[in-house]
Design a protein around this motif. Structure first.
Motif, PDB file in Angstrom:
ATOM      1  N   TYR A 228       6.503   1.682  27.204  1.00 41.01           N
ATOM      2  CA  TYR A 228       7.221   0.514  27.695  1.00 41.01           C
ATOM      3  C   TYR A 228       7.577  -0.414  26.540  1.00 41.01           C
ATOM      4  CZ  TYR A 228       5.663   1.945  32.339  1.00 41.01           C
ATOM      5  OH  TYR A 228       5.438   2.654  33.493  1.00 41.01           O
ATOM      6  N   GLY A 229       8.830  -0.898  26.558  1.00 41.23           N
ATOM      7  CA  GLY A 229       9.276  -1.903  25.608  1.00 41.23           C
ATOM      8  C   GLY A 229      10.009  -2.998  26.350  1.00 41.23           C
ATOM      9  N   SER A 230      10.754  -3.818  25.622  1.00 38.82           N
ATOM     10  CA  SER A 230      11.509  -4.893  26.239  1.00 38.82           C
ATOM     11  C   SER A 230      12.679  -4.312  27.033  1.00 38.82           C
ATOM     12  CB  SER A 230      12.028  -5.851  25.168  1.00 38.82           C
ATOM     13  OG  SER A 230      12.823  -6.868  25.742  1.00 38.82           O
ATOM     14  N   LYS A 231      12.529  -4.329  28.360  1.00 33.43           N
ATOM     15  CA  LYS A 231      13.541  -3.786  29.264  1.00 33.43           C
ATOM     16  C   LYS A 231      13.862  -2.318  28.955  1.00 33.43           C
ATOM     17  CE  LYS A 231      15.772  -8.220  30.219  1.00 33.43           C
ATOM     18  NZ  LYS A 231      17.037  -8.990  30.252  1.00 33.43           N
ATOM     19  N   ARG A 232      12.903  -1.624  28.406  1.00 31.22           N
ATOM     20  CA  ARG A 232      13.087  -0.237  28.018  1.00 31.22           C
ATOM     21  C   ARG A 232      11.870   0.574  28.462  1.00 31.22           C
ATOM     22  NH1 ARG A 232      17.418  -2.141  26.788  1.00 31.22           N
ATOM     23  NH2 ARG A 232      18.474  -2.122  24.777  1.00 31.22           N
ATOM     24  N   ALA A 248      14.893   8.725  28.780  1.00 32.81           N
ATOM     25  CA  ALA A 248      15.107   7.278  28.754  1.00 32.81           C
ATOM     26  C   ALA A 248      15.379   6.828  30.184  1.00 32.81           C
ATOM     27  CB  ALA A 248      16.273   6.918  27.848  1.00 32.81           C
ATOM     28  N   VAL A 249      14.554   5.916  30.672  1.00 30.25           N
ATOM     29  CA  VAL A 249      14.738   5.390  32.021  1.00 30.25           C
ATOM     30  C   VAL A 249      15.798   4.295  31.956  1.00 30.25           C
ATOM     31  CG1 VAL A 249      13.608   4.344  34.019  1.00 30.25           C
ATOM     32  CG2 VAL A 249      12.318   5.890  32.509  1.00 30.25           C
ATOM     33  N   ILE A 250      16.852   4.443  32.733  1.00 31.34           N
ATOM     34  CA  ILE A 250      17.948   3.479  32.700  1.00 31.34           C
ATOM     35  C   ILE A 250      18.216   2.978  34.105  1.00 31.34           C
ATOM     36  CG2 ILE A 250      18.967   4.582  30.674  1.00 31.34           C
ATOM     37  CD1 ILE A 250      21.058   5.851  32.476  1.00 31.34           C
ATOM     38  N   PRO A 251      18.769   1.760  34.248  1.00 28.14           N
ATOM     39  CA  PRO A 251      19.092   1.254  35.585  1.00 28.14           C
ATOM     40  C   PRO A 251      20.046   2.191  36.316  1.00 28.14           C
ATOM     41  CG  PRO A 251      19.218  -0.506  33.954  1.00 28.14           C
ATOM     42  CD  PRO A 251      19.064   0.772  33.192  1.00 28.14           C
ATOM     43  N   GLN A 268      19.278   2.696  18.752  1.00 27.78           N
ATOM     44  CA  GLN A 268      18.547   1.465  18.488  1.00 27.78           C
ATOM     45  C   GLN A 268      17.530   1.175  19.583  1.00 27.78           C
ATOM     46  OE1 GLN A 268      18.507  -0.389  15.794  1.00 27.78           O
ATOM     47  NE2 GLN A 268      16.991  -1.777  16.709  1.00 27.78           N
ATOM     48  N   SER A 269      17.906   1.419  20.828  1.00 25.42           N
ATOM     49  CA  SER A 269      16.979   1.156  21.932  1.00 25.42           C
ATOM     50  C   SER A 269      15.769   2.081  21.875  1.00 25.42           C
ATOM     51  CB  SER A 269      17.710   1.318  23.276  1.00 25.42           C
ATOM     52  OG  SER A 269      18.039   2.667  23.522  1.00 25.42           O
ATOM     53  N   ILE A 270      15.970   3.305  21.390  1.00 23.25           N
ATOM     54  CA  ILE A 270      14.845   4.238  21.236  1.00 23.25           C
ATOM     55  C   ILE A 270      13.863   3.716  20.200  1.00 23.25           C
ATOM     56  CG2 ILE A 270      14.210   6.569  20.474  1.00 23.25           C
ATOM     57  CD1 ILE A 270      17.001   7.460  21.520  1.00 23.25           C
ATOM     58  N   VAL A 271      14.393   3.264  19.069  1.00 22.31           N
ATOM     59  CA  VAL A 271      13.537   2.774  17.986  1.00 22.31           C
ATOM     60  C   VAL A 271      12.792   1.509  18.402  1.00 22.31           C
ATOM     61  CG1 VAL A 271      13.524   1.916  15.611  1.00 22.31           C
ATOM     62  CG2 VAL A 271      15.016   3.830  16.246  1.00 22.31           C
ATOM     63  N   GLU A 272      13.409   0.683  19.235  1.00 18.63           N
ATOM     64  CA  GLU A 272      12.731  -0.533  19.696  1.00 18.63           C
ATOM     65  C   GLU A 272      11.476  -0.209  20.500  1.00 18.63           C
ATOM     66  OE1 GLU A 272      15.632  -2.698  21.883  1.00 18.63           O
ATOM     67  OE2 GLU A 272      16.793  -3.306  20.110  1.00 18.63           O
ATOM     68  N   VAL A 273      11.488   0.900  21.207  1.00 16.44           N
ATOM     69  CA  VAL A 273      10.317   1.280  22.006  1.00 16.44           C
ATOM     70  C   VAL A 273       9.348   2.124  21.189  1.00 16.44           C
ATOM     71  CG1 VAL A 273       9.541   2.435  24.116  1.00 16.44           C
ATOM     72  CG2 VAL A 273      11.719   1.224  24.092  1.00 16.44           C
ATOM     73  N   VAL A 274       9.879   3.047  20.390  1.00 26.39           N
ATOM     74  CA  VAL A 274       9.034   3.929  19.563  1.00 26.39           C
ATOM     75  C   VAL A 274       9.516   3.821  18.118  1.00 26.39           C
ATOM     76  CG1 VAL A 274       8.058   6.253  19.343  1.00 26.39           C
ATOM     77  CG2 VAL A 274       8.949   5.489  21.558  1.00 26.39           C
ATOM     78  N   PRO A 275       8.997   2.854  17.355  1.00 28.74           N
ATOM     79  CA  PRO A 275       9.471   2.627  15.986  1.00 28.74           C
ATOM     80  C   PRO A 275       9.383   3.863  15.099  1.00 28.74           C
ATOM     81  CG  PRO A 275       8.128   0.782  16.717  1.00 28.74           C
ATOM     82  CD  PRO A 275       8.006   1.835  17.767  1.00 28.74           C
ATOM     83  N   GLU A 276       8.377   4.726  15.335  1.00 29.22           N
ATOM     84  CA  GLU A 276       8.215   5.896  14.468  1.00 29.22           C
ATOM     85  C   GLU A 276       9.349   6.913  14.630  1.00 29.22           C
ATOM     86  OE1 GLU A 276       5.012   6.399  17.793  1.00 29.22           O
ATOM     87  OE2 GLU A 276       6.048   4.758  16.739  1.00 29.22           O
ATOM     88  N   PHE A 277      10.174   6.744  15.655  1.00 28.97           N
ATOM     89  CA  PHE A 277      11.320   7.636  15.814  1.00 28.97           C
ATOM     90  C   PHE A 277      12.506   7.194  14.954  1.00 28.97           C
ATOM     91  CE2 PHE A 277      10.239   9.320  20.361  1.00 28.97           C
ATOM     92  CZ  PHE A 277       9.208  10.069  19.809  1.00 28.97           C
ATOM     93  N   ALA A 383       9.327  -3.236  34.698  1.00 27.33           N
ATOM     94  CA  ALA A 383       9.373  -3.083  33.245  1.00 27.33           C
ATOM     95  C   ALA A 383      10.807  -3.136  32.733  1.00 27.33           C
ATOM     96  CB  ALA A 383       8.726  -1.767  32.847  1.00 27.33           C
ATOM     97  N   MET A 384      11.739  -2.643  33.505  1.00 31.36           N
ATOM     98  CA  MET A 384      13.128  -2.630  33.081  1.00 31.36           C
ATOM     99  C   MET A 384      13.791  -4.006  33.169  1.00 31.36           C
ATOM    100  SD  MET A 384      14.037   0.992  34.907  1.00 31.36           S
ATOM    101  CE  MET A 384      15.803   0.846  34.704  1.00 31.36           C
TER     102      MET A 384
END
Length: 424
Positions: A228-232, A248-251, A268-277, A383-384
């Motif tokens: 879970y990340g910010s709206k992600r 990726a769970v999307i609305p 960018q949204s992927i990296v925000e949730v999993v920085p190591e990617f 979470a989203m």
């Protein structure tokens, strides 16, 4: 009364009415759909000497299935079929004993499979296409099993209110299969369900899934994790070919907007949730590398009509949550085989037999769908919408509930086992 007047053909509006039927085959059971439900049912019936014809719309199984997770309940059925050792020896796979939730640096066990009392206290991660190919080869050992690939079923044959077979198109020509029983195992968008005039009672799902893969480094820990990340929200699990399978769970209905924002925004949204990617998202270069799954939930109020039974996603569309789709589909097949084998041998499949299949499976389906709906609304949907303010509920952290969730995912309520006898 003549046969022409007794029979009625149900067809899609778009379908061409055939002038000529190239051939007519007869079988005891005609199964439409070569997914896990259809092939397991076909295999069990064929092992008992029952004539079974499996119609698959695609010419090969070489397509991108998204479901790769096989729970312990399905692996126990592979044991009962005597196929587990051969399956795991021939088909590359991986395993995980945990389903974890990660949020704000905290990771909790959502479902702990390691304590299950089974030979398989884990999730087996295996490409669905490889599983189906393996089971199909097992079924081909029996002369009373027939697979017809590239068979696009477009018509149902009904006689005196009873479904007595199907018509399908293949290589430009029309063919017909007459059967005691037709089983629709043709998926969530079931053409047979539509032809039969049966409609799902749908439950709204607040999300869709966008599937894709990224490379996995060999030193990264294995497992299935919901991040879970910010709206992600991202779901990740390792595959046997050295990749991360990612959802990726999307609305709901947001895919077109994402495309207009560009692939870079997805990266960018992927990296925000999993920085190591961050060191590998550049591998995701085109939307063609992604696959959209429109999440649906629903079930039929009645899974059958005279001469027709619907199973798997054709009867009850599941959410991907928990990775239970393949397992519950295989359990449907086992229940159907247990109930219908003897009536098929006698040539006396009655409506009460079809009703018994639904009665034995429906409670388990209602339980898992209820749990999926609750989790999607109370956790995923929130979470989203949240900006790093979401906190995982306390009940997610309780070890006892983690064990109970694992059992629900692995086996469901009243899991079936193969009762019919056959020779290996």
């Amino acid at each position: 009364m003549s046969q022409a007047r007794e029979e009625r053909i149900t067809t899609n509006k778009e379908a061409i009415i055939p002038d000529t039927i190239l051939d007519v085959q007869e079988t005891s059971c005609c199964i439409v759909g070569g997914g896990p439900t259809g092939i397991v049912l076909a295999l069990i019936l064929a092992r008992q000497g029952i004539q079974v014809t499996l119609l698959e719309a695609h010419k090969t199984f070489e397509r991108d299935f998204r479901g790769d997770l096989i729970q312990a309940g399905a692996m126990e059925i592979m044991d009962e079929l005597g196929l587990t050792e051969q399956l795991l020896a021939q088909v590359p796979h991986s395993k995980t004993s945990q389903m974890e939730f990660s949020l704000c640096g905290q990771t909790v066990s959502f479902a702990n499979f390691s304590k299950l009392k089974t030979r398989h206290p884990y999730i087996t991660i295996i490409p669905q296409v490889k599983l189906i190919e393996f089971l199909t080869e097992s079924a081909k050992r029996y002369p009373n099993f027939q697979l017809i690939a590239g068979a696009n079923v477009q018509q149902l044959i009904e006689k005196n209110g009873i479904i007595t077979g199907v018509r399908y198109r293949r290589s430009g020509g029309w063919h017909e299969v007459r059967s005691q029983l037709t089983v629709a195992a043709d998926g969530r968008f079931s053409p047979v369900r539509k032809l039969a005039g049966m409609e799902l009672i749908e439950t709204a799902a607040p999300m869709d899934l966008l599937w894709f893969r990224l490379p996995r480094h060999s030193n990264e820990p294995e497992g299935l994790r919901v991040r879970y990340g910010s709206k992600r929200v991202l779901v990740t699990y390792n595959t046997s070919d050295g990749n991360w399978q990612i959802a990726a769970v999307i609305p709901k209905g947001n895919y077109r907007q994402m495309q207009t924002e560009g692939i870079e925004a997805l990266q960018q949204s992927i990296v925000e949730v999993v920085p190591e990617f961050g060191d590998r998202v550049h591998h995701l270069k085109d939307w063609k590398q992604t696959s959209l799954l429109s999440v649906q939930m629903g079930r039929l109020s009645q899974w059958y009509r005279p001469g027709l039974l619907l199973l798997g996603d054709a009867a009850h569309v599941m959410s991907p949550l928990g990775g239970v789709g393949i397992t519950y589909a295989i359990q449907d097949a086992v229940t159907a085989a247990n109930v219908l084998s003897e009536p098929l041998k006698r040539g006396e499949v009655e409506l009460n037999h079809l009703a018994a299949v639904q009665r034995q499976r429906e409670f388990a389906i209602k339980v898992i769908q209820g749990f999926q709906s609750f989790t999607q609304k109370r956790i995923t949907a929130k979470a989203m919408q949240a900006d790093n303010s979401l906190k995982l509920p306390i009940y997610l952290r309780l070890p006892l509930l983690s064990d109970l969730r694992a059992r629900l995912f692995a086996f469901g309520a009243f899991p079936p086992h193969i009762k019919v006898k056959f020779s290996l």
